[in-house]
Structures are given as structure tokens and as C-alpha cells.
Design an enzyme around this catalytic site. Sequence first.
Site, short mmCIF file in Angstrom:
data_model
loop_
_atom_site.label_atom_id
_atom_site.label_comp_id
_atom_site.label_asym_id
_atom_site.label_seq_id
_atom_site.Cartn_x
_atom_site.Cartn_y
_atom_site.Cartn_z
N GLU A 12 0.82 -1.22 0.00
CA GLU A 12 0.00 0.00 0.00
C GLU A 12 0.84 1.27 0.00
O GLU A 12 0.35 2.33 -0.39
CB GLU A 12 -0.98 -0.04 1.18
CG GLU A 12 -2.06 -1.10 0.97
CD GLU A 12 -2.94 -1.36 2.18
OE1 GLU A 12 -4.14 -1.57 1.99
OE2 GLU A 12 -2.43 -1.36 3.33
N ASP A 196 -11.81 -6.41 -3.17
CA ASP A 196 -12.62 -7.63 -3.12
C ASP A 196 -14.00 -7.27 -2.57
O ASP A 196 -14.20 -6.13 -2.15
CB ASP A 196 -11.95 -8.67 -2.21
CG ASP A 196 -11.77 -8.15 -0.80
OD1 ASP A 196 -10.70 -7.60 -0.51
OD2 ASP A 196 -12.72 -8.24 0.01
N1 ADE Z 1 -9.19 -5.26 3.24
C1 ADE Z 1 -9.44 -5.57 1.94
N2 ADE Z 1 -10.37 -6.53 1.85
C2 ADE Z 1 -10.73 -6.84 3.10
C3 ADE Z 1 -11.63 -7.78 3.67
N3 ADE Z 1 -12.36 -8.58 2.89
N4 ADE Z 1 -11.73 -7.85 5.00
C4 ADE Z 1 -10.98 -7.04 5.79
N5 ADE Z 1 -10.11 -6.15 5.32
C5 ADE Z 1 -9.98 -6.04 3.98
#
Ligand code: ADE
Length: 230
Positions: A12, A196
Site C-alpha cells: 500500500e 474484493d
Molecule cells: N481489506 C481488503 N479486503 C478486506 C476484507 N475482505 N476484510 C478485511 N479487510 C480487507
Amino acid sequence: MKLALIGAMREEIDPILEAVNEYTTSEYAGNTFYECQYGGHELVIAYSKIGKVFSAITASVMIERYKAQKILFSGVAGGISKDLKIGDLVMASALCQHDVDITAFGHPYGFIPEGSVMIEADSDLRSLAAEVAVDMGIELYEGIIATGDQFVASAERKEWIEKTFNADALEMEGASVACVCQNFNVPFFVLRAISDAADGEAGMDFDTFLKSSASVSAKFILEMVARIGH
Ligand code: ADE
């Protein structure tokens, strides 16, 4: 002005370090801090490691030791809102801790006595972000970001977080940085690009899109830095 840029993972902050090019490094409290000049500001940059505790340490050190006057968080998140697709940018209007539960004492989820469920991000930085988005021709969503020490990869948990906090995205560091900044009275901003959908595919999608989404967020944050008044 002294500005702090935080990510949770190396991926990041890597795009930020590549863009600023030259920096010095120092080690403190388990982190490496990268310092440089950029856009007429002094920057201190670090990745905290994952989760609320490590990100709170990093934010506190950036304020107390490195004298950060504002903190901007850049990284990735799981999308909750159906409007948010992989690669989309969301800035936090407010943040909450979805894993805090002292409901046994009659408190709402996310509430700690003498605190509040939601912590609002700085309104000047949010207005600046909205202007930057228009100028860059990018769609920037604004919404509630829920933070917890869990990688959420289940539709049930995601729906519970959405229903309980009206959250649009979730991650693992924003609300802890917000809590530190609120207590030290330092303006803060949290930006995330979706990696996601926090569902059954989340683990695979996260691995696939971490780098590309992290760099979308980092690029935007650097544009904001260049426009923050001195
Ligand atoms: N950061 C990116 N995706 C995530 C997820 N599914 N759960 C927690 N933190 C995240």
C-alpha cells in the site's frame, strides 16, 4: 506542513515511495518511517502492519515523534455497497469498529464508553478529495467504513456489518487511526480502493487485486497532498 501517509501493508505504500523517489529512513517502535519533501510538504510515510493495534501504534508515533499535522491513510478495502466494484475509490465519511461488542452491558455494537460508534473524517480533506476527483475525472464514493481485526470473507458477516453500521466498505485499520487522530486532535482522511467484495471469493480477489487497487489509492492520495495548503 508535516503530513503523514499510512498504509497497512508494504504494497500500500510502495507506489507512494516510488513516486516520491528520494527519502531518508528511520526505525522506531517496530516500523520504518520514510521521510521526504513532496508537493511543498514534509512527508512521513510508513506501513503499520495489519490491524487496529499496529495501525494505532503507527499513527500515534507519527503524531508524537514525527509531529504529523494531518494523517492520510491509503489502502484497499472489501466492498459492501453493491455500487462499489474492484478498483473503485471510497473515502470515509465516518468510521466505526465492527468488532467491538460490549452489548452485554446494554451498549450498541461498536460503542466504547466515553467514545462514540462513529468517528467522522476531516471535512476539509473530504472536500479537497471531492475536488481532486472531479479534476481527475474519477468517481469517488463517500461512505461509512467499518474496521475490525478480521479479514471478512463471508456474505453473512458482511451483511451483518452492513445492517448494523450502514457501512459501505470494510477494512482493518481505518477506525483505529481515526480514534488516535480524534484523541490527539489531528485531522485525518481515509481512502480505500476496493480489492474484493468481502465474500467467499475475497481471499483470492484480494491477492489478485491488492497491488493494482493499492496503486489507484496511492495515486489519488499523492494528488491530494500536492493540493493541501501549506
Ligand atoms: N481489506 C481488503 N479486503 C478486506 C476484507 N475482505 N476484510 C478485511 N479487510 C480487507
